[in-house]
Design a protein around this motif. Structure first.
Motif, PDB file in Angstrom:
ATOM      1  N   ALA A  16       0.845  -1.202   0.000  1.00 58.29           N
ATOM      2  CA  ALA A  16       0.000   0.000   0.000  1.00 58.29           C
ATOM      3  C   ALA A  16       0.879   1.250   0.000  1.00 58.29           C
ATOM      4  O   ALA A  16       0.598   2.227  -0.699  1.00 58.29           O
ATOM      5  CB  ALA A  16      -0.920  -0.011   1.217  1.00 58.29           C
ATOM      6  N   GLY A  17       1.967   1.198   0.759  1.00 61.38           N
ATOM      7  CA  GLY A  17       2.871   2.350   0.857  1.00 61.38           C
ATOM      8  C   GLY A  17       3.611   2.625  -0.444  1.00 61.38           C
ATOM      9  O   GLY A  17       3.871   3.781  -0.788  1.00 61.38           O
ATOM     10  N   ILE A  48       2.425   2.226  -3.367  1.00 59.44           N
ATOM     11  CA  ILE A  48       1.477   2.949  -4.235  1.00 59.44           C
ATOM     12  C   ILE A  48       1.327   4.389  -3.744  1.00 59.44           C
ATOM     13  O   ILE A  48       1.441   5.348  -4.518  1.00 59.44           O
ATOM     14  CB  ILE A  48       0.114   2.215  -4.254  1.00 59.44           C
ATOM     15  CG1 ILE A  48       0.283   0.844  -4.921  1.00 59.44           C
ATOM     16  CG2 ILE A  48      -0.939   3.058  -4.968  1.00 59.44           C
ATOM     17  CD1 ILE A  48      -0.934  -0.061  -4.814  1.00 59.44           C
ATOM     18  N   GLN A  49       1.106   4.539  -2.439  1.00 60.47           N
ATOM     19  CA  GLN A  49       0.910   5.875  -1.859  1.00 60.47           C
ATOM     20  C   GLN A  49       2.112   6.783  -2.125  1.00 60.47           C
ATOM     21  O   GLN A  49       1.962   7.904  -2.629  1.00 60.47           O
ATOM     22  CB  GLN A  49       0.698   5.734  -0.344  1.00 60.47           C
ATOM     23  CG  GLN A  49       0.499   7.058   0.381  1.00 60.47           C
ATOM     24  CD  GLN A  49       0.692   6.920   1.895  1.00 60.47           C
ATOM     25  OE1 GLN A  49       1.033   5.842   2.397  1.00 60.47           O
ATOM     26  NE2 GLN A  49       0.484   8.013   2.610  1.00 60.47           N
ATOM     27  N   LEU A  50       3.298   6.292  -1.806  1.00 65.99           N
ATOM     28  CA  LEU A  50       4.488   7.125  -1.959  1.00 65.99           C
ATOM     29  C   LEU A  50       4.813   7.344  -3.437  1.00 65.99           C
ATOM     30  O   LEU A  50       5.180   8.448  -3.842  1.00 65.99           O
ATOM     31  CB  LEU A  50       5.671   6.476  -1.225  1.00 65.99           C
ATOM     32  CG  LEU A  50       6.885   7.355  -1.011  1.00 65.99           C
ATOM     33  CD1 LEU A  50       6.558   8.571  -0.152  1.00 65.99           C
ATOM     34  CD2 LEU A  50       8.021   6.563  -0.348  1.00 65.99           C
ATOM     35  N   GLU A  98       2.744   7.343  -6.069  1.00 65.23           N
ATOM     36  CA  GLU A  98       1.816   8.315  -6.671  1.00 65.23           C
ATOM     37  C   GLU A  98       2.107   9.724  -6.165  1.00 65.23           C
ATOM     38  O   GLU A  98       2.118  10.685  -6.932  1.00 65.23           O
ATOM     39  CB  GLU A  98       0.363   7.921  -6.348  1.00 65.23           C
ATOM     40  CG  GLU A  98      -0.101   6.734  -7.178  1.00 65.23           C
ATOM     41  CD  GLU A  98      -1.515   6.264  -6.841  1.00 65.23           C
ATOM     42  OE1 GLU A  98      -2.091   6.746  -5.831  1.00 65.23           O
ATOM     43  OE2 GLU A  98      -2.022   5.397  -7.574  1.00 65.23           O
ATOM     44  N   GLY A  99       2.337   9.846  -4.864  1.00 65.91           N
ATOM     45  CA  GLY A  99       2.613  11.156  -4.271  1.00 65.91           C
ATOM     46  C   GLY A  99       3.865  11.792  -4.858  1.00 65.91           C
ATOM     47  O   GLY A  99       3.888  12.996  -5.148  1.00 65.91           O
ATOM     48  N   GLU A 119       1.543   4.759   6.769  1.00 66.87           N
ATOM     49  CA  GLU A 119       0.810   5.707   5.933  1.00 66.87           C
ATOM     50  C   GLU A 119       1.112   7.142   6.373  1.00 66.87           C
ATOM     51  O   GLU A 119       1.346   8.037   5.547  1.00 66.87           O
ATOM     52  CB  GLU A 119      -0.691   5.418   6.026  1.00 66.87           C
ATOM     53  CG  GLU A 119      -1.483   6.269   5.062  1.00 66.87           C
ATOM     54  CD  GLU A 119      -2.981   6.036   5.148  1.00 66.87           C
ATOM     55  OE1 GLU A 119      -3.422   5.131   5.891  1.00 66.87           O
ATOM     56  OE2 GLU A 119      -3.709   6.790   4.489  1.00 66.87           O
ATOM     57  N   ASN A 150       4.667   8.195   5.358  1.00 65.53           N
ATOM     58  CA  ASN A 150       4.731   8.476   3.912  1.00 65.53           C
ATOM     59  C   ASN A 150       4.132   9.854   3.619  1.00 65.53           C
ATOM     60  O   ASN A 150       4.660  10.625   2.821  1.00 65.53           O
ATOM     61  CB  ASN A 150       3.982   7.402   3.124  1.00 65.53           C
ATOM     62  CG  ASN A 150       4.552   6.014   3.351  1.00 65.53           C
ATOM     63  OD1 ASN A 150       5.733   5.872   3.673  1.00 65.53           O
ATOM     64  ND2 ASN A 150       3.723   4.994   3.186  1.00 65.53           N
ATOM     65  N   GLN A 151       3.009  10.121   4.306  1.00 65.89           N
ATOM     66  CA  GLN A 151       2.337  11.406   4.157  1.00 65.89           C
ATOM     67  C   GLN A 151       3.262  12.537   4.583  1.00 65.89           C
ATOM     68  O   GLN A 151       3.351  13.575   3.945  1.00 65.89           O
ATOM     69  CB  GLN A 151       1.071  11.396   5.037  1.00 65.89           C
ATOM     70  CG  GLN A 151       0.045  12.414   4.645  1.00 65.89           C
ATOM     71  CD  GLN A 151      -0.226  12.408   3.156  1.00 65.89           C
ATOM     72  OE1 GLN A 151      -0.528  11.376   2.575  1.00 65.89           O
ATOM     73  NE2 GLN A 151      -0.069  13.560   2.511  1.00 65.89           N
TER      74      GLN A 151
END
Ligand SMILES: *Cc1c(COP(=O)(O)O)cnc(C)c1O
Length: 373
Positions: free
Chosen positions: A293-294, A296-298, A300-301, A358, A361-362
C-alpha cells in the motif's frame, strides 16, 4: 607527536577504500539539528518494528547472556533448513548478510581475480571486492528510459564474465534501485555461467515481493551448484539492530564460507529472535501488505510532485528530481525527515526513500511539497 603514515602500511585494497555510508540515526539528527519528533526512512527498516514473537523470545534469553552463543547456530539452522527444504550443511550464518558477502569475497577473491556486478548495485559488493584487492568488472545498468530503468542488465553482466571471474553479485530486488529481475531469466543466467564462477543472488527484500515473478532462488540450489543465495532478518523481519542473515549454497561452498566465519559471529539474542521470527508468518504478511500500500501511496505522491520513480519490488522507492538529492536531503533533515541521498552511487539527483507507515509516507510527501513548492 611523531606522525606516521599508516595508510602506507595498509594493504593496497584497503588504502583506497571508501567506507559504507549508512543512514543517519534519529539521535544524531536530533542532536545536530535540534529538531524533535523526526522520522527515519533511510535504511529500509520495517516501520512495524520487529515481530512481537521475536521480542518475547529474546526476553527469555536475557538470563543466559553470560554464556557464549552456540557457535554453529544449530537451532536456527534447523529452522532455516526446514523453511527452505535444504540440509543444514547448506547454511552459513552471518552477522547480517553483509557478513556473508564479505566471507564470499575472502574465500573466492584475491588480487588478479574479478567480481562482476552492475552499476547501481548494493554498495557492499564493490567494498568487499576492493577490500581483498580483487578487480571489479561493472556492467552498465539498463537505461533510464527502459521499463526497468537503472536495473540489472543480465546480458551486460554476462559479457563481463571472464577466465578470472570468481563471483557475480546480483540483488533481486536491487538496492538502491528497487528494480527486479524475472526469476526464470535469472535462473537461466545462473545456469549459463561457467563452472569457475559463483553467482550470488542477494534476496534481502524478497519477502516484500507481491507476486512470484521474481522467483525464489533458494529453490534452484539443486540444479545450480554454483549458486549462493543470501537472505537477511534485517528487512521484512524487522531485526536490523540484531544483525543476522545467512547464505544458502552447495555444502562445499558453505564449508569454505564457514572456515572464514568468526566462530561467534551471530549473538545469542539474534539466534533466538531469528528463530522465533521465522514462525511469525502473520507478521511478514502484515509487513508486506503495509509495504505494498505504501509503495502505491508514496509512488503516486512523488509523481504528483513531479519526481520520476524507478519501479520497485522492495520496501523503498528511488525517486529522481530536477535538483540535487544532497540539497533536498539537507532540507528534509531540517523538517525532521531522514531519507537517503545516493550521490555515492552516482545518482546525484535521486533520493532513496523507505516505505513507512501511511502517516510517515504522508509526512515525507508534505515536507517535499513544501521544499519543492
Ligand atoms: C540491507 C541489505 C543487505 C543486508 O543487510 P544486513 O543487515 O547486513 O543483513 C544485503 N543486501 C542488500 C541488497 C541490502 O539492501
Amino acid at each position: 607527536m611523531k606522525t606516521l603514515n599508516f595508510d602506507d602500511l595498509a594493504v593496497p585494497g584497503v588504502r583506497e577504500l571508501m567506507p559504507y555510508t549508512p543512514g543517519k540515526p534519529i539521535s544524531e539528527l536530533e542532536r545536530e539539528y535540534g529538531v524533535t519528533d523526526s522520522i527515519k526512512l533511510a535504511s529500509n527498516e520495517n516501520p512495524l518494528g520487529a515481530s512481537p514473537r521475536a521480542l518475547e523470545a529474546i526476553r527469555g534469553e536475557l538470563d543466559d547472556l553470560w554464556l557464549y552463543p552456540d557457535a554453529n547456530g544449530f537451532e536456527l539452522k534447523q529452522a532455516l533448513a526446514r523453511k527452505h527444504s535444504v540440509d543444514p550443511s547448506c547454511i552459513t550464518l552471518g552477522n547480517g548478510s553483509n557478513d556473508v558477502l564479505v566471507f564470499l569475497a575472502q574465500v573466492f577473491l584475491q588480487p588478479g581475480l574479478e567480481a562482476v556486478f552492475s552499476q547501481y548495485c548494493f554498495a557492499v559488493y564493490p567494498i568487499a571486492t576492493q577490500m581483498v584487492g580483487a578487480t571489479a568488472r561493472v556492467a552498465p545498468a539498463l537505461q533510464a528510459d527502459h521499463p526497468m530503468a537503472l536495473g540489472h542488465d543480465l546480458r551486460a553482466l554476462y559479457e563481463r564474465v571472464g577466465p578470472d571471474t570468481r563471483l557475480v553479485f546480483v540483488a533481486n530486488p536491487n538496492n538502491p534501485t528497487g528494480t527486479w529481475l524475472d526469476g526464470a531469466r535469472l535462473k537461466d543466467f545462473v545456469a549459463s555461467l561457467p563452472p569457475h564462477v559463483i553467482c550470488v543472488v542477494d534476496e534481502a527484500y524478497t519477502e516484500y515481493a507481491e507476486s512470484d515473478r521474481l522467483g525464489d532462488a533458494s529453490t534452484w540450489l539443486e540444479e545450480c551448484p554454483n549458486l549462493v543465495v543470501t537472505r537477511t532478518f534485517s528487512k521484512a523481519y524487522g531485526l536490523a539492530g540484531l544483525r543476522v542473515g545467512y547464505a544458502l549454497s552447495n555444502p562445499g561452498v558453505a564449508d569454505l564460507l564457514n572456515r572464514v566465519r568468526p566462530a561467534f559471529n551471530v549473538n545469542s539474542l539474534a539466534l533466538t529472535a531469528a528463530r522465533a521470527a521465522l514462525e511469525d508468518q502473520d507478521f511478514i504478511d502484515r509487513s508486506r501488505r503495509l509495504n505494498s500500500a505504501g509503495l502505491i501511496q508514496l509512488g503516486e505522491g512523488l509523481r504528483e510532485l513531479g519526481a520520476t520513480t524507478i519501479p520497485s519490488a522492495a520496501n523503498f522507492i528511488l525517486a529522481g528530481f530536477e535538483r540535487s538529492g544532497a540539497a533536498l536531503n539537507e532540507a528534509l533533515l531540517r523538517e525532521g525527515v531522514i531519507v537517503r541521498p545516493v550521490g555515492n552511487y552516482g545518482l546525484d539527483n535521486y533520493l532513496r526513500i523507505t516505505i513507512g507507515t501511511e502517516a510517515q509516507n504522508q509526512r515525507v510527501l508534505a515536507a517535499l511539497k513544501r521544499i519543492l513548492g
